[in-house]
Design an enzyme around this catalytic site. Sequence first.
Site, PDB file in Angstrom:
ATOM      1  N   CYS A  38     -12.609   9.233  -6.000  1.00 29.42           N
ATOM      2  CA  CYS A  38     -12.058  10.659  -6.654  1.00 29.42           C
ATOM      3  C   CYS A  38     -12.894  11.523  -5.669  1.00 29.42           C
ATOM      4  O   CYS A  38     -12.207  12.540  -5.200  1.00 29.42           O
ATOM      5  CB  CYS A  38     -12.267  10.624  -8.091  1.00 29.42           C
ATOM      6  SG  CYS A  38     -13.577  10.010  -8.796  1.00 29.42           S
TER       7      CYS A  38
ATOM      8  N   ASN B  61     -21.716   3.928  -9.906  1.00 31.46           N
ATOM      9  CA  ASN B  61     -20.661   3.708  -9.095  1.00 31.46           C
ATOM     10  C   ASN B  61     -20.552   3.718  -7.650  1.00 31.46           C
ATOM     11  O   ASN B  61     -19.557   3.314  -7.046  1.00 31.46           O
ATOM     12  CB  ASN B  61     -19.245   4.292  -9.719  1.00 31.46           C
ATOM     13  CG  ASN B  61     -19.463   5.881  -9.605  1.00 31.46           C
ATOM     14  OD1 ASN B  61     -20.469   6.398 -10.235  1.00 31.46           O
ATOM     15  ND2 ASN B  61     -18.614   6.309  -9.000  1.00 31.46           N
TER      16      ASN B  61
HETATM   17  N1  PLP Z   1     -17.291   5.757 -14.993  1.00 33.04           N
HETATM   18  C1  PLP Z   1     -17.234   5.056 -13.719  1.00 33.04           C
HETATM   19  C2  PLP Z   1     -18.798   4.669 -13.310  1.00 33.04           C
HETATM   20  C3  PLP Z   1     -16.233   4.968 -12.956  1.00 33.04           C
HETATM   21  O1  PLP Z   1     -16.490   4.204 -11.854  1.00 33.04           O
HETATM   22  C4  PLP Z   1     -15.057   5.269 -13.224  1.00 33.04           C
HETATM   23  C5  PLP Z   1     -13.784   5.169 -12.222  1.00 33.04           C
HETATM   24  O2  PLP Z   1     -14.162   5.304 -11.053  1.00 33.04           O
HETATM   25  C6  PLP Z   1     -14.769   6.181 -14.367  1.00 33.04           C
HETATM   26  C7  PLP Z   1     -15.808   6.390 -15.192  1.00 33.04           C
HETATM   27  C8  PLP Z   1     -13.380   6.461 -14.548  1.00 33.04           C
HETATM   28  O3  PLP Z   1     -12.469   5.636 -15.105  1.00 33.04           O
HETATM   29  P1  PLP Z   1     -10.901   6.081 -15.330  1.00 33.04           P
HETATM   30  O4  PLP Z   1     -10.471   6.721 -13.995  1.00 33.04           O
HETATM   31  O5  PLP Z   1     -10.257   4.574 -15.410  1.00 33.04           O
HETATM   32  O6  PLP Z   1     -10.931   6.864 -16.345  1.00 33.04           O
END
Ligand code: PLP
Length: 377
Positions: free
Chosen positions: A319, A139
């Site tokens: 985040c 991400n």
């Molecule tokens: N995993 C990845 C690779 C992400 O980019 C994100 C969100 O930013 C998440 C998990 C978590 O997703 P959520 O905040 O919708 O639970």
Amino acid sequence: MIYLDHAAATPVAKKVLEAMKPYFTEDFFNPSAAYLPAKKVASDYEAAKAEIAHAIGAKGNDIIITAGATEANNLAFTAIDGGGGVLYLSTEHDSVREVAKRLGGEEIRVNSYGLIDIEDLKSKINDDTRLISVALANNELGTIQPLAEISGIIRNVKIDRLKRGIKTPLYLHSDASQATNLLDINVARLGVDLLTLNSAKVYGPKGVGALYVSHDVRLKPLTVGGGQENGLRSGTENVAGVVGFAKALSLAKEHINGNRKKYANFKKILLNELQGYELVNKKHALDNFVVLCYNGIDAERLIYLLEDLGVYVSTGAACAASKGKKSHVLEAIGLSDTEIAGSLRITMGETNTEEQIHEVAKIINSVVQQEQERIEL
Ligand code: PLP
């Protein structure tokens, strides 16, 4: 506004919103209720789940709906509640890292491109290893991992265990949150036992996700109560959200090829027109991710200056960025502190046009120049 932070959030597509609307009003019934209109809602919900499953080559029964990818990732790790070792990639999202760390998990290294170090993986698998977690696409960098190769290695370990009479199962989990827009995902082809999907990153509603669970994996409930989702995640079904997610996934699937071409072209334009950067995600990255480093410049300042000009980009995971934490992903690929501080993540999406990309290149160039002049003064 020019929005270039699609890895953090995507707007809900119009067609998705339209598909969701009836379930807020006339089709509001609880799918567990006994009367006919509720049964229709229950059947629409199951159809939506089947559509989500179909998008990844699975069946509706193989899918557990969750309130987002964080929950799906956490649920996947209940596969080792009976004990056993965990391996996870050092660049995983915190919703994987934090749970893996609590379970005493060990990190697998990545190389300078953010790609899994296969030799490190091989050397860390032992007879106790029960779960390996590797995101399909990262991400912060967009790096795409060779999941089929990893599952091949796991298959060989399983064969070897079988020969030696070792009964510990070995599962491969992958978080596909960022990959679904641009990669054609098929669970059998990838060879995964558990796969996380995230509606919020595919122009669906936020707070909706899913975990694909292959037949031989036993999980523990995330919530207990009414027994929904095969007893693994109790709570009244989010019918509107799941219908929207299903629509978003099928739209994503329809547009994969067109979108890949579009973003590859945008990327080319950006890399041609931007000045004075070092490209961070040099190889094996999703087409819509461009990560740049302006060494010596404070990217946080760049972001605020760009925001004043209507351009929204990011320094890394949304985040982590909001908590002012240093990116563990950029650290894992070996960037120095000043390189990390100077890194900018641009993630393109359906809201962008070619005109915007040219415009943004000009804006970033001028803001970077302004910052360089300020530092030199
Ligand atoms: N995993 C990845 C690779 C992400 O980019 C994100 C969100 O930013 C998440 C998990 C978590 O997703 P959520 O905040 O919708 O639970």
